[in-house]
Design an enzyme around this catalytic site. Structure first.
Site, mmCIF file in Angstrom:
data_model
loop_
_atom_site.group_PDB
_atom_site.id
_atom_site.type_symbol
_atom_site.label_atom_id
_atom_site.label_comp_id
_atom_site.label_asym_id
_atom_site.label_seq_id
_atom_site.Cartn_x
_atom_site.Cartn_y
_atom_site.Cartn_z
ATOM 1 N N ASP A 36 40.095 48.012 44.057
ATOM 2 C CA ASP A 36 38.692 48.142 43.668
ATOM 3 C C ASP A 36 38.063 49.229 44.541
ATOM 4 O OD1 ASP A 36 35.974 47.464 42.703
ATOM 5 O OD2 ASP A 36 36.947 45.649 41.971
ATOM 6 N N HIS A 53 35.841 51.642 39.358
ATOM 7 C CA HIS A 53 36.129 50.797 40.536
ATOM 8 C C HIS A 53 37.311 51.364 41.321
ATOM 9 C CE1 HIS A 53 33.180 47.646 39.906
ATOM 10 N NE2 HIS A 53 33.555 47.494 38.644
ATOM 11 N N GLU A 84 33.158 48.458 33.726
ATOM 12 C CA GLU A 84 32.101 49.070 34.533
ATOM 13 C C GLU A 84 32.469 50.466 35.033
ATOM 14 O OE1 GLU A 84 29.939 45.152 36.342
ATOM 15 O OE2 GLU A 84 31.716 45.802 37.412
#
Ligand code: ACM
Length: 458
Positions: free
Chosen positions: A126, A191, A255
């Site tokens: 991440d 990420h 995202e």
């Protein structure tokens, strides 16, 4: 004989248990696939039959539960139990935001195996860290596995952690022995700041950045036009495919801001060459390329539901519906298999379990009952689409959880509760009965030395 209709401690107390006949555990155990799911404990051995491997694993879970309740003994008894309603029963742990050492992970995996979970989705990369080695990419450990915590503008603390290949293999083996398949996850294309901190050439700006130390969604993402990035992703996926025996590799997909892609020359070129109308389609192109690498390595890709925000990706990609159930509706209408993990539907266990001020957690409330209420059958869909729903999973994000112990308090009891929802399904589950087992659940957890938040259940 009554068929056991729960996952927590077979309710056999009033049925077949002779409390005067307890036998010391462990004793020898025979297992076989057969037409009936049955556990028979006699004074000299245990015999398990099950309709499949899942049933045999759950039977072992039942026996271990009994040995905890009876403190090192099991009662002489025989009972039958149901087969699972859903074939995917998963739990996800974020071991990036805070690194969770291998030993702490194993405790959680072992406990999950008591109640029939069969997939462990392991979030390994991440913005805040990259947690496993890829041969010839030494800066993953040197740089990407560490984040600096600033205080008064000075770097005064480092949070770090990295699993060795041996750690990954050991976790895989330990899980497999308990009927649990590990699904490793590499986040792409967003990420990714920890990776870009070590290898700026995989990003759009080429600028040197730090491993991220805040929580959120960040603009520095992978550059689809970077040849070096694709060489790296090939190597990373090959490495995971060689370690983990299960059929899936998770490729993230959630995202991912597109702001850098909008103006990036290389991204514009790919869009032109491939007739992509916008950056959403570019993300679809990216997903297709990564899922193709996964496929060439003999595995199947899973992605968060953003992967269906762009129209065309390989039907073989499994979609995890986390932004509610909208992703599941779209994905199933396009023929994708689906796993449900709606953040607002009892599946995000990093949410506060109650409104008490001392609770650990994040963002909003998710009481234990919500994990039972989730209707995994998706009645609203027509028959063909419903068949594409493989099951559900709980997710535990680690921003506000600093250790495996804290994770335990968030996971239990809600993970036990979702497990029963998954195993029994809509027709058989019964919240009133589930609540009655609160004390037993507490006892199992206590004897197993697993923290279980007694809190409020609804
Ligand atoms: C997610 O919670 N971003 C999948």
């Amino acid at each position: 004989m009554k068929t056991i209709d729960c996952l927590l401690t077979p309710r056999i107390e009033s049925e077949n248990v002779k409390y005067d006949t307890l036998v010391s555990y462990p004793i020898s155990c025979e297992k076989a696939i057969a037409d009936e799911n049955r556990v028979t404990i006699s004074t000299d051995k245990i015999v398990i039959t099950g309709k499949g491997e899942d049933e045999l694993s759950l039977a072992e879970g039942y026996i271990k539960q009994l040995s905890l309740i009876f403190d090192g003994f099991v009662p002489v008894c025989s009972f039958t139990f149901y087969s699972p309603q859903y074939k995917y029963r998963g739990f996800h742990l974020d071991c990036v935001r805070h690194f969770i050492p291998r030993e702490e992970l194993l405790r959680i995996i072992d406990t999950m195996s008591l109640v029939g979970y069969n997939y462990f989705h392991w979030h390994l990369t991440d913005d805040q860290g990259w947690r496993f080695p890829v041969p010839n990419y030494d800066k993953l450990e040197e740089i990407s596995s560490k984040r600096y915590i600033y205080d008064n503008d000075s770097r005064n603390h480092i949070h770090q952690g990295f699993y060795s290949r041996e750690d990954l293999e050991a976790v895989n083996k330990y899980a497999e022995e308990r009927g649990i398949t590990v699904i490793p996850e590499i986040e792409t294309p967003g990420h990714a700041e920890a990776l870009l901190a070590a290898y700026p050439e995989f990003g759009c700006t080429g600028n040197k950045i730090d491993v991220q130390n805040n929580w959120g969604v960040f603009e520095n993402v992978m550059n689809p036009s970077s040849p070096e990035l694709w060489v790296f992703l090939e190597a990373a996926i090959k490495e995971l495919a060689s370690i983990f025996h299960g059929p899936f590799i998770h490729i993230g997909g959630d995202e991912c801001p597109h702001v850098q892609w909008e103006t990036h020359e290389g991204c514009r070129r790919i869009m032109e060459e491939n007739g992509l109308k916008n950056t959403s389609e570019l993300q679809g192109w990216f997903t297709t390329k990564v899922s193709g690498i996964v496929k060439r390595n003999g595995k199947r890709a899973i992605g968060w539901d953003e992967v269906v925000d762009s129209p065309e990706i390989d039907k073989d990609v499994v979609v995890m519906s986390w932004r509610g159930l909208g992703g599941a509706r779209i994905a199933s209408s396009r023929g994708h298999n689906v796993v449900l993990c709606p953040e607002n539907g009892g599946c995000y266990l990093d949410r506060f379990p109650s409104t008490e001020p001392w609770e650990l957690g994040n963002l909003s409330l998710s009481v234990p009952k919500a994990s039972y209420d989730l209707d995994i059958s998706m009645k609203e869909l027509d028959e063909e689409k419903r068949k594409l729903v493989l099951g559900a999973q709980c997710c535990l994000w680690g921003e506000r959880l600093h250790s495996g112990r804290e994770m335990e308090m968030m996971v239990f009891p809600r993970a036990y509760i979702l497990a029963e929802n998954l195993w029994l399904g809509e027709e058989r589950k019964d919240w009133g009965e589930m609540k009655d087992r609160k004390d037993v659940l507490g006892l199992i957890s206590w004897r197993k030395d697993i923290l279980c938040n007694p809190g409020k259940w609804e």
